[in-house]
Design a protein around this motif. Structure first.
Motif, short mmCIF file in Angstrom:
data_model
loop_
_atom_site.label_atom_id
_atom_site.label_comp_id
_atom_site.label_asym_id
_atom_site.label_seq_id
_atom_site.Cartn_x
_atom_site.Cartn_y
_atom_site.Cartn_z
N LEU A 107 -3.21 -2.84 -16.53
CA LEU A 107 -4.59 -2.56 -16.17
C LEU A 107 -5.08 -3.51 -15.10
O LEU A 107 -5.84 -3.14 -14.22
CB LEU A 107 -5.48 -2.66 -17.41
CG LEU A 107 -5.26 -1.60 -18.50
CD1 LEU A 107 -6.15 -1.89 -19.70
CD2 LEU A 107 -5.55 -0.21 -17.95
N ASP A 108 -4.64 -4.76 -15.19
CA ASP A 108 -5.03 -5.77 -14.21
C ASP A 108 -3.78 -6.31 -13.53
O ASP A 108 -2.94 -6.94 -14.18
CB ASP A 108 -5.77 -6.94 -14.88
CG ASP A 108 -7.11 -6.49 -15.44
OD1 ASP A 108 -7.84 -5.80 -14.72
OD2 ASP A 108 -7.41 -6.85 -16.59
N CYS A 109 -3.67 -6.06 -12.25
CA CYS A 109 -2.50 -6.55 -11.52
C CYS A 109 -2.95 -7.03 -10.14
O CYS A 109 -4.06 -6.76 -9.70
CB CYS A 109 -1.43 -5.48 -11.39
SG CYS A 109 -2.01 -3.94 -10.64
N GLY A 110 -2.08 -7.75 -9.47
CA GLY A 110 -2.45 -8.28 -8.16
C GLY A 110 -1.24 -8.71 -7.37
O GLY A 110 -0.10 -8.74 -7.88
N ILE A 111 -1.49 -9.06 -6.13
CA ILE A 111 -0.43 -9.50 -5.22
C ILE A 111 -0.59 -10.99 -4.96
O ILE A 111 -1.63 -11.43 -4.45
CB ILE A 111 -0.50 -8.73 -3.89
CG1 ILE A 111 -0.31 -7.23 -4.14
CG2 ILE A 111 0.57 -9.24 -2.92
CD1 ILE A 111 -0.70 -6.37 -2.96
N VAL A 163 -5.21 -5.70 -7.26
CA VAL A 163 -5.05 -4.30 -6.86
C VAL A 163 -6.06 -3.50 -7.69
O VAL A 163 -5.82 -3.18 -8.85
CB VAL A 163 -3.61 -3.81 -7.12
CG1 VAL A 163 -3.48 -2.33 -6.73
CG2 VAL A 163 -2.61 -4.65 -6.33
N TRP A 164 -7.20 -3.23 -7.10
CA TRP A 164 -8.28 -2.58 -7.84
C TRP A 164 -8.10 -1.07 -7.97
O TRP A 164 -8.45 -0.49 -8.98
CB TRP A 164 -9.61 -2.87 -7.17
CG TRP A 164 -10.10 -4.27 -7.37
CD1 TRP A 164 -10.11 -4.97 -8.54
CD2 TRP A 164 -10.63 -5.14 -6.39
NE1 TRP A 164 -10.63 -6.23 -8.34
CE2 TRP A 164 -10.96 -6.37 -7.03
CE3 TRP A 164 -10.87 -5.05 -5.03
CZ2 TRP A 164 -11.52 -7.47 -6.37
CZ3 TRP A 164 -11.43 -6.13 -4.36
CH2 TRP A 164 -11.74 -7.32 -5.02
N PHE A 165 -7.58 -0.44 -6.94
CA PHE A 165 -7.50 1.02 -6.96
C PHE A 165 -6.09 1.44 -6.54
O PHE A 165 -5.59 1.02 -5.51
CB PHE A 165 -8.51 1.64 -5.98
CG PHE A 165 -9.87 1.01 -6.05
CD1 PHE A 165 -10.69 1.23 -7.16
CD2 PHE A 165 -10.33 0.17 -5.04
CE1 PHE A 165 -11.95 0.64 -7.22
CE2 PHE A 165 -11.57 -0.41 -5.11
CZ PHE A 165 -12.39 -0.17 -6.20
N SER A 180 0.83 -1.21 0.00
CA SER A 180 0.00 0.00 0.00
C SER A 180 0.86 1.25 0.00
O SER A 180 0.46 2.29 -0.53
CB SER A 180 -0.93 0.00 1.22
OG SER A 180 -0.23 0.26 2.42
N GLU A 181 2.04 1.16 0.59
CA GLU A 181 2.93 2.33 0.68
C GLU A 181 3.72 2.55 -0.59
O GLU A 181 4.10 3.68 -0.92
CB GLU A 181 3.85 2.16 1.88
CG GLU A 181 3.11 2.20 3.22
CD GLU A 181 4.04 2.01 4.41
OE1 GLU A 181 5.15 1.47 4.21
OE2 GLU A 181 3.64 2.38 5.52
N HIS A 182 3.98 1.46 -1.33
CA HIS A 182 4.72 1.63 -2.58
C HIS A 182 4.56 0.38 -3.45
O HIS A 182 4.96 -0.71 -3.05
CB HIS A 182 6.21 1.87 -2.31
CG HIS A 182 7.03 1.95 -3.57
ND1 HIS A 182 6.95 3.02 -4.42
CD2 HIS A 182 7.92 1.08 -4.12
CE1 HIS A 182 7.76 2.83 -5.45
NE2 HIS A 182 8.37 1.65 -5.29
N CYS A 196 2.14 -8.95 -9.60
CA CYS A 196 2.02 -9.63 -10.89
C CYS A 196 1.00 -8.98 -11.82
O CYS A 196 -0.01 -8.44 -11.37
CB CYS A 196 1.59 -11.08 -10.67
SG CYS A 196 2.72 -12.05 -9.63
N ASP A 197 1.28 -9.07 -13.10
CA ASP A 197 0.27 -8.82 -14.11
C ASP A 197 -0.65 -10.04 -14.11
O ASP A 197 -0.19 -11.17 -14.25
CB ASP A 197 0.92 -8.64 -15.48
CG ASP A 197 -0.09 -8.61 -16.60
OD1 ASP A 197 -0.73 -7.56 -16.78
OD2 ASP A 197 -0.27 -9.65 -17.28
#
Length: 209
Positions: free
Chosen positions: A111-115, A99-101, A17-19, A132-133
């Protein structure tokens, strides 16, 4: 009473969230051949071995992993996907959280990424986390699963060393020596939902050329 997983999970999310990283990570998984009902599953992040977990044939982990990947492929814009794998002596949590926002996107982020993260109950810590993408992650993990399953379908001994215990109901329905047993594992891993997602994304990319 406290929860180490919740505390570690909170720390992980706070870090991102911080970076957010400047570039996405790539994830690969590999599997060692099972030995006495145990199968090491190894994780590579950007080509670096980050450790392994050991799956048990007593509690099937591959169908849950396939369903977990299907949720990412079909619903990643709506919900996170997380599974708690029973490895007999301990549990492993695989998580993919979109990661939506995020603010300040200059176009460098997908456009679509996540942890993606893997929590090991035995170590009481995450053995890896990655940014990740989503499309790349789905393609890579599915390819790793299918490649291993196809390789095992060419090894008849794998039926006795894994399938017979892990997928006993399907195996027991076959006659002795039926070669269909060689493909039980592959059929369990294959996913129409994931393959449809990949086909859809292929068409989308082609339409933008």
């Amino acid at each position: 009473m406290t929860s180490n997983w919740l505390r570690k999970h909170g720390e992980l999310l706070l870090k991102y969230s911080e970076h957010l990283p400047d570039k996405e990570d790539t994830i690969r998984i590999t599997f060692d051949y099972p030995d006495c009902g145990w199968m090491p599953m190894r994780f590579l992040k950007n080509g670096i071995d980050k450790g392994f977990i050991v799956l048990s044939d007593v509690y099937d982990s591959f169908v849950p992993m396939r369903e977990w990947l299907e949720t990412i492929a079909t619903s990643h814009d709506q919900k996170a996907s997380i599974i708690n794998l029973d490895c007999e002596q301990y549990h492993i949590v695989l998580s993919y959280e979109p990661v939506w926002f995020y603010e300040g996107n200059d176009g460098s982020y997908p456009l679509d990424c996540g942890i993606f993260s893997v929590y090991d109950e035995a170590d009481k810590d995450f053995i890896l986390d990655a940014f990740c993408d989503t499309e790349t992650f789905i393609r890579d993990i599915y390819q790793c699963l299918i490649h291993f399953a196809e390789e095992m379908s060419e090894k008849p001994e794998f039926v006795n060393d894994w399938v017979e215990q892990s997928f006993n109901d399907e195996w027991a329905e076959l006659d002795e020596g039926d070669t269909a047993a060689n493909y039980i594992f592959l059929n369990k891993v294959k996913s129409e939902k994931v393959e449809e997602y990949i086909k859809y994304m292929d068409k989308w990319h082609q339409s933008r050329m």
